[in-house]
Write an enzyme that holds these catalytic residues in place. Sequence first.
Site, mmCIF file in Angstrom:
data_model
loop_
_atom_site.group_PDB
_atom_site.id
_atom_site.type_symbol
_atom_site.label_atom_id
_atom_site.label_comp_id
_atom_site.label_asym_id
_atom_site.label_seq_id
_atom_site.Cartn_x
_atom_site.Cartn_y
_atom_site.Cartn_z
ATOM 1 N N LYS A 170 0.808 -1.225 0.000
ATOM 2 C CA LYS A 170 0.000 0.000 0.000
ATOM 3 C C LYS A 170 0.843 1.278 0.000
ATOM 4 O O LYS A 170 0.407 2.319 -0.476
ATOM 5 C CB LYS A 170 -0.928 0.016 1.223
ATOM 6 C CG LYS A 170 -1.939 -1.129 1.259
ATOM 7 C CD LYS A 170 -3.138 -0.855 0.392
ATOM 8 C CE LYS A 170 -4.138 -2.008 0.419
ATOM 9 N NZ LYS A 170 -5.185 -1.868 -0.602
ATOM 10 N N GLU B 247 -9.629 6.236 3.187
ATOM 11 C CA GLU B 247 -10.461 5.185 3.772
ATOM 12 C C GLU B 247 -9.545 4.016 4.041
ATOM 13 O O GLU B 247 -8.503 3.872 3.401
ATOM 14 C CB GLU B 247 -11.576 4.772 2.798
ATOM 15 C CG GLU B 247 -11.199 3.705 1.762
ATOM 16 C CD GLU B 247 -10.153 4.157 0.750
ATOM 17 O OE1 GLU B 247 -10.023 5.375 0.534
ATOM 18 O OE2 GLU B 247 -9.444 3.296 0.185
ATOM 19 N N SER C 45 1.600 -9.536 -0.544
ATOM 20 C CA SER C 45 1.233 -8.119 -0.523
ATOM 21 C C SER C 45 1.482 -7.465 0.832
ATOM 22 O O SER C 45 1.664 -6.259 0.920
ATOM 23 C CB SER C 45 -0.234 -7.952 -0.920
ATOM 24 O OG SER C 45 -1.066 -8.737 -0.082
HETATM 25 C C1 LIG Z 1 -1.667 -6.784 2.811
HETATM 26 C C2 LIG Z 1 -2.837 -6.469 1.941
HETATM 27 N N1 LIG Z 1 -2.999 -7.148 0.798
HETATM 28 C C3 LIG Z 1 -4.041 -6.910 -0.010
HETATM 29 C C4 LIG Z 1 -5.012 -5.980 0.296
HETATM 30 C C5 LIG Z 1 -6.177 -5.815 -0.626
HETATM 31 O O1 LIG Z 1 -6.111 -4.673 -1.412
HETATM 32 P P1 LIG Z 1 -5.793 -4.729 -2.939
HETATM 33 O O2 LIG Z 1 -6.670 -5.740 -3.567
HETATM 34 O O3 LIG Z 1 -6.077 -3.348 -3.413
HETATM 35 O O4 LIG Z 1 -4.368 -5.090 -3.109
HETATM 36 C C6 LIG Z 1 -4.883 -5.242 1.482
HETATM 37 C C7 LIG Z 1 -5.893 -4.223 1.848
HETATM 38 O O5 LIG Z 1 -5.986 -3.727 2.890
HETATM 39 C C8 LIG Z 1 -3.764 -5.495 2.314
HETATM 40 O O6 LIG Z 1 -3.612 -4.827 3.462
#
Ligand SMILES: Cc1ncc(COP(=O)(O)O)c(C=O)c1O
Lengths: 399, 263
Positions: free
Chosen positions: A92, A114, A381
């Site tokens: 993020k 948000e 992620s």
């Molecule tokens: C570690 C992590 N992965 C994935 C996501 C999902 O978001 P996005 O689909 O935009 O990657 C989030 C959202 O809070 C997150 O904190």
Amino acid sequence: MSEEIMPDKNGRFGVYGGRYVAETLVPALEELAEQYEFIKKDKNFLKEFRDDLSHYVGRPSPLYFAKRWTKLLGGAKIFLKREDLNHTGAHKINNTVGQILLAKHMGKKRIIAETGAGQHGVATATVAARHGLECLVYMGEEDIKRQSLNVFRMKLLGAEVVGVSSGTRTLKDAMNEAMRDWVTNVDDTYYIIGSVAGPHPYPQIVRDFNAVVGEEVIEQSKIQIGKDPDVLIACVGGGSNAMGLFYPFIENKNVRLIGVEAGGLGLSTGKHAAPLNDGKEGILHGMRTYLMQDDAGQIIETHSVSAGLDYPGVGPEHAWLKDIGRAEYVAADDQEALEAFKELTKVEGIMPALETAHGIAYVKKIAPTMSKEQTIIVNVSGRGDKDINTVASIEGIEL
Amino acid sequence: MTSKIKDTFSEIKAENRKALITYIVSGDPDLETTLEIMHTMVKEGADIIELGIPFSDPMAEGISIQKGHERALKKGASLIDALQLVAQFRSSNKKTPIVFMGYMNTFESLGAQAFMAKAVSAGVDGILIVDMPPEESSKFSDHAMKNNIDIIRLIAPTTSLDRAKKISSQSSGYIYYISVKGITGASNIDADDVKNKVEVLQTFTDLPIAIGFGIKDAISASSVKDIADGIVAGSVFVDLIGEGNDVLNMVAKKTKELKEVLG
Ligand SMILES: Cc1ncc(COP(=O)(O)O)c(C=O)c1O
């Protein structure tokens, strides 16, 4: 940043995307799009963005060969793209580092965001602290409960966290409230949206700032694998970590792209957050996309063990990639995600976020069906520290 | 083609007064009460009624109207109900124009063509879809035009002159000028600013202009009434309905109070 194919000048990806907002915001979005088009070609901006990614975020993030896990699953070689090692612990931050520069360029004094899991809120509060800007984060009351650690982090960073008690008290309602704030304070406020969602140009901006993930993977694959990966996997909430990984590969048809949505209690129960698997086209938060909704067009409550995936919509570019068949979208349910969370932690010593664990769960399914010569790259992620309370309470353990 | 909305504004102009447009949410707190409230409002002087179509995510609404949407949804209210409600209203009132105000997803779920056909037969006169700027509205505009349903559009304090021209050229019925940067129920209405903006609008459109957001009593109504052709009052009524004490009487009183200011 990568060459643009989409969106078109109206912000559409095929029929998806667009700008479905009340009139007050249309001029603000037009200005944002204009300023973004300008800044993304500006050498000074690009240098500052890249410098921040290197020295503040800690990029490039490693591409790590998960040797023991590969052996355990007994099929394709598995590599982990380590976004969990970024400053603040998730992908993020890539987006917020970029958007805060855009906000400053536009002369905005106040930042709002948000958040669901709190990762985007933390990433926003972090860059706001660094640039000395006022920051306010909207978060559903339900999520404040499940992600108390991140709430405290945001407060330490100097942000104000505002609980949202309308609707389902989760991410979608936090986004409604942030939009309401933005309409009211549009002159001095910049709204940093945290995923590839919302009205144009947000899906494009957030994708472009996250595309560094896929760009690094292209280089790292050449060196570490010696060829293109066969499959890329990422979890999909709004879809920003997936889009960041997929985008630079869209033209390279040799590479399969698989997004993993939150299957909640199971797709067949209807209690999930998987609009690409089991939703239908509609309009929410300024975009046309797949949505979880009932026959009357009301958005329905979603279910997922992970707050960051608990969202009834999905970025419009994913809707388009699904329809044209360029990417595949599957789901992993709560149980599968929890098992994957534990397995990766035990086998590799890497504790993924519960969101990430949905992608990990699908690797567990697909890797054994592939040959040992093939490779999978999965986007880690984020890291799982924020989820320890959730996992403990599911196990009936009080910390 | 005739339009009830157009005729209503002509009449009001001839009588040298301003239009009182009232907003309530269809099905709040239930459909029978909504119907009674509509008749009460007309009796006390409302010229046009805007019926809010309940939606799970009413992004442009302040807390008052959000709660109205939630109350209506809890009882299962829908767009289809609202159409039936209008048909019922028309059995004893053929004159007062009804405008549906809502969010695009509920209308889309029925489909533009099917909705317009049903709207005509129920007796709906106009639609105002909050999150449908002109750029995203071709389907609805085409079907509205074919069915002689007016498309009311929003113009905001942030709208540029060029854009305002484009919006008015694609509007019919009336133009809804949003008096403040903000959501419904806002309280910081700046009459001088509204006056300046509306005077500019009047140089290029013949459509009546109604001012809304933030008008809740005689004082706020009189601060803007001379500027435009009508005012819209919503949150104040939805609050009275939410309080739930002697609703019909309270609504009647408030309607009368506003009506008296408008002449
Ligand atoms: C570690 C992590 N992965 C994935 C996501 C999902 O978001 P996005 O689909 O935009 O990657 C989030 C959202 O809070 C997150 O904190």
